[in-house]
Design an enzyme around this catalytic site. Structure first.
Site, short mmCIF file in Angstrom:
data_model
loop_
_atom_site.label_atom_id
_atom_site.label_comp_id
_atom_site.label_asym_id
_atom_site.label_seq_id
_atom_site.Cartn_x
_atom_site.Cartn_y
_atom_site.Cartn_z
N GLU A 45 43.47 23.48 35.40
CA GLU A 45 42.47 24.16 34.57
C GLU A 45 42.88 25.60 34.27
OE1 GLU A 45 38.51 24.54 36.16
OE2 GLU A 45 37.89 25.76 34.46
N ASP A 110 42.12 37.28 47.97
CA ASP A 110 41.79 38.42 47.12
C ASP A 110 41.39 39.57 48.04
OD1 ASP A 110 40.93 40.20 45.28
OD2 ASP A 110 39.18 39.06 44.62
N ASP A 112 40.16 43.44 47.92
CA ASP A 112 39.65 44.38 46.93
C ASP A 112 39.27 45.68 47.61
OD1 ASP A 112 38.31 43.97 43.88
OD2 ASP A 112 37.69 45.71 45.06
#
Lengths: 381, 472
Positions: A45, A110, A112
């Site tokens: 996808e 991830d 951050d």
């Protein structure tokens, strides 16, 4: 190097970037693990975010060319990569709902900067400077060694997120096939990651201000030491963080004989851990169907490219030196002005080259793995 | 040491005489001998008793220790498995029954994903309980008899990472024979940092090895069930088995009620029986149906905890998350525990007849009014023929329905179905009264039964048992 002002990328810039610079071929190889398109690419996808915040999910492509053409037609501000499904995502509406589920996906992380707001002193929110980057550096080194040494994965790609964070993509076969449950276990294992003992050096002056060092004092279990240090630092206003940390260490050495030092050493390790352990956005890693921004996308606010980062040189990495999209296009204009003809891989003429080379090299490692696998299978026949 | 090894020898001797040397089984080989159809069924039903009890423990959120105790009791009653040292017992036949029961239930529970999931969960729990009951030597023998695909850690690792291994396994002997598996096989241990992890290999101390065994049991069973599901249609099917298997998986055993409980629906008026049956068939009721039935049950005396279990079990097509999000609030609301905290009364016949007319997909309302005449007659026969209603009674009931005297029709059905308890025509639900409220119907019916069985307790406890409501 000429320094570009931060310009929010316009649609025209973006289109030129996709047409002439974006390394579709390398991205394809990295996702696909071999030269001929396989399920890893065709059933993958891709989600586009268009300029007016329209979100187009469940796109999929059969070849890198098709991927490029569609991207240029839609001209998105960014796009994200999702999992490999049991069927082609673009056929989602035509297959039975039960027959459409995610099966494979890189293991992603991830990190951050916003998660570090409580311990950084220089900037806050979306801003970032070299100092804050020190926290990311510590997190990258710990996470990189944990994933490599403890879990034994080899194919790690670190990607700068364009502003104040960093992503990690793990493409090992086993990592690709982890279930959501296994991903959850792995993340929970890592969120209290031990080690990082060598990270004594504080790159960030986190104990400089009063609030900062008082927070440190709160973590020290011995009230006598706390009292002494508080007095000392209260008077000597401009002692650096490094000095304060050594003060603390000396105090421990002075107050305890060697045999009784152990609980304090544990306390010190705990403090180091609190300041350096990777603060992972766990939800991203836990589910296979979470989408994550593709490498080499342009950050819509800063215009910087999401370039791969070498974890070995993470401390030398300066987010402010990452090329922006208009800088690259200017470089390209100058280069084409000098030479004649427009080549296919225009990125070679810009400062994007080392980064694309990095991805190419990474993808090559993956393709070698697949080839070796094939050969060993052939041997058994 | 000397003593221990002699004891081991004795055990090895007893093993050799048994066809099934271990109490524990991964059920990797199906039984091949001939069995009678009766045995086929009884083995399965016995095992189903145990599994049903495990499921009900989960639904009630019982702690694992309690579950273990209950499961042990049930096992002793239905599928006893004795230790190898119990030489007076026929251990082989016990074990054969255990295995047969398991394989029959595999056939019954392989058909849909939902059934497979339930079966795997219950069976894995049962295995876990039995494994925990097993002695250390039994476990060891069991480990050795099966290939769990774990490798012995090599000496290099042991030397280079001695310190780290020591933290996980303090005992040097044990450290010498520590097995390693890919970490993906023991994610729960990795998560809790119970193992030493290096290059993706987990080094598992013996106290945690059970985790691998449980995991292995579960994955093997999951795979086997899927294979069975694929093979089942192509099997040379004996027509005698089909109804038995269908019966087993529909959990019809669970519906029969336990020895001390009675099925509560026997006392329900037709509107509630209809809702109950719809709920059981479709695993869902729409809003007004839930309201009508839920309030009725509340007034009947179903406490909120049991009500939540009942609805949760009945809405089996939903995940826990969906259930909590969509229905839990609603149910608690009707018990006056949410929102304006009003204690809502159950709906009377008047309200059911006049308000909130059922739409085409609804199942609430009054069957006498809202069913077509044909459907009403069919439903009456199917619901009440076991309680004495015959076809000869239908014209009279239908006549009252046509004159729109729905109360009277309902009262007449009550009289007919309670004829064995000396209720005559015209008696109504007691001294000539007609039905005006579903709860009044149910109370009267229950009171009659209590009188006839001379039970004096007025307060009757209600519980949920396997998706049904039981009165204790």
């Amino acid at each position: 190097m000429p320094f570009a002002e931060v310009v929010t990328p316009t649609p025209e810039l973006m289109l030129a970037f996709y047409r002439r610079l974006y390394p579709f071929k390398a991205i394809f190889k990295w996702l696909n693990h071999e030269h001929t398109p396989c399920r890893l690419f065709t059933h993958r996808e891709i989600a586009f975010t268009l300029e007016n915040d329209v979100y187009l999910r469940y796109n999929s492509f059969t070849t890198a060319e098709e991927f490029k053409n569609q991207t240029c037609t839609l001209n998105p501000t960014r796009f994200e990569i999702g999992p490999v499904y049991t069927a082609r995502p673009r056929d989602k509406k035509t297959v039975r709902p039960g027959a459409f589920s995610p099966v494979q996906r890189e293991l992603v992380f991830d990190i951050d900067m916003t998660d570090y707001d409580s311990i950084r002193t220089c900037c806050s929110g979306g801003e970032i400077c070299r100092r804050c980057w020190g926290f990311i550096g510590a997190a990258v080194r710990i996470l990189d060694s944990a994933v490599r040494q403890q879990f034994g994965y080899k194919h790690l790609l670190w990607v700068y997120s364009g502003r104040r964070g960093i992503h990690l993509w793990v493409s090992d076969r086993e990592a690709m096939e982890l279930t959501d449950e296994q991903r959850r276990s792995l993340v929970n294992f890592l969120t209290v990651v031990q080690g990082g003992k060598e990270m004594h050096k504080k790159v960030n002056d986190c104990f400089k201000e009063k609030g900062g060092w008082q927070e440190l004092l709160q973590l020290i279990p011995d009230p006598k030491i706390v009292e002494k240090l508080e007095k000392k630092w209260g008077v000597m206003e401009n002692r650096s963080s490094d000095d304060k940390w050594s003060d603390f260490k000396n105090e421990v050495k002075a107050s305890y004989i060697k045999q009784e030092r152990t609980p304090m050493i544990y306390a010190m390790e705990d403090i180091i851990l609190q300041y350096t352990y990777p603060r992972i956005d766990a939800e991203v890693s836990k589910h296979r169907n979470h989408l994550l921004k593709a490498p080499f996308c342009v950050h819509p606010k800063t215009g910087r490219i999401c370039v791969p980062v070498d974890p070995e040189k993470i401390n030398e990495f300066d987010p402010e030196l990452v090329p922006t999209v208009d800088q690259l296009l200017r470089e390209l204009d100058e280069a084409t002005f000098e030479s004649t003809g427009e080549g296919h891989s225009d990125w070679e003429k810009t400062s994007l080259k080392p980064y694309v080379d990095m991805l190419e090299k990474h993808a090559l490692g993956l393709m070698n793995e697949v080839r070796k696998d094939r050969q060993s299978h052939d041997m058994t026949w | 040491m000397q003593k221990g090894s002699r004891k081991l020898d004795v055990e090895v001797e007893t093993h050799s005489r048994l066809r099934y040397p271990h109490r524990l089984s991964l059920y990797d080989r199906p039984p091949t001998e001939d069995i009678t159809i009766e045995e086929f069924e009884t083995c399965a039903i016995n095992r189903l008793h145990v599994l049903a009890e495990i499921e009900s423990c989960y639904a009630r959120n019982r702690p694992f220790d309690e579950l273990r105790e209950i499961t042990n009791l049930q096992c002793e009653k239905h599928v006893p498995l004795d230790h190898n040292s119990a030489i007076t017992k026929d251990r082989d036949s016990q074990r054969r029954k255990d295995i047969t029961g398991h394989f029959v239930l595999r056939l019954a529970f392989c058909q849909t994903e939902e059934l497979r999931r339930r079966f795997v969960k219950a069976e894995t729990t049962l295995f876990r309980v039995r494994y925990l009951n097993a002695t250390i030597s039994e476990r060891k023998g069991f480990h050795e008899s099966k290939d769990f695909d774990w490798i012995q850690a090599n000496d290099d690792i042991k030397a280079t990472h001695e310190l780290q291994l020591k933290a996980v396994v303090p005992d040097a002997d044990e450290r010498n024979s520590i097995p390693q598996v890919r970490w993906t096989r023991v994610p729960d241990l990795v998560e809790k940092r119970r193992v030493f992890l290096k290059d993706g290999w987990a080094y598992v101390p013996s106290r945690e090895q059970s985790s691998i065994v449980f995991q292995e049991f579960q994955t093997r069973l999951e795979q086997a069930l899927e294979m069975t599901a694929k093979a089942l249609p192509r099997m040379d099917e004996d027509t005698r088995l089909e109804p038995i298997l269908a019966n087993l998986s529909q959990g019809s055993l669970l519906d029969e009620g336990t020895a001390e409980g009675v099925r509560a629906e026997m006392h329900f008026p037709m509107c509630m029986r209809n809702l109950h049956e719809n709920l059981k068939r479709t695993h869902h009721l729409k809003h007004f149906g839930r309201l009508q039935y839920g309030l009725f049950l509340k007034v009947l005396g179903l406490p909120i905890e049991e009500a939540l279990i009942f609805w949760r079990k009945s809405f089996s097509g939903h995940t826990d998350d969906q259930f909590i999000k969509r229905y839990k609030y609603n149910i608690r609301h009707s018990y006056g525990l949410e929102g304006r905290r009003a204690n809502y009364p159950a709906k009377s016949c008047q309200q059911i007849l006049m308000n909130d007319q059922p739409g085409p997909t609804d199942s609430h309302g009054c069957p006498y009014r809202h069913f077509s005449h044909d459907n009403l007659q069919m439903a009456l026969l199917s619901m009440y023929s076991s309680q004495g209603l015959t076809e000869a009674d239908l014209p009279e009931i239908m006549h009252t329905v046509r004159t729109e005297a729905y109360h009277v029709a309902c009262t007449r059905v009550y009289e007919i179905t309670h004829a064995t308890q000396n209720v005559r025509k015209g008696n109504g639900i007691g001294s000539g009264e007609t039905v005006t409220h579903p709860n009044q119907y149910a109370e009267a019916s229950r009171a009659l039964e209590c009188a006839s069985t001379s039970t004096t307790t007025n307060s009757i406890k209600m519980e949920v048992d396997g998706g049904d409501i039981v009165m204790l």
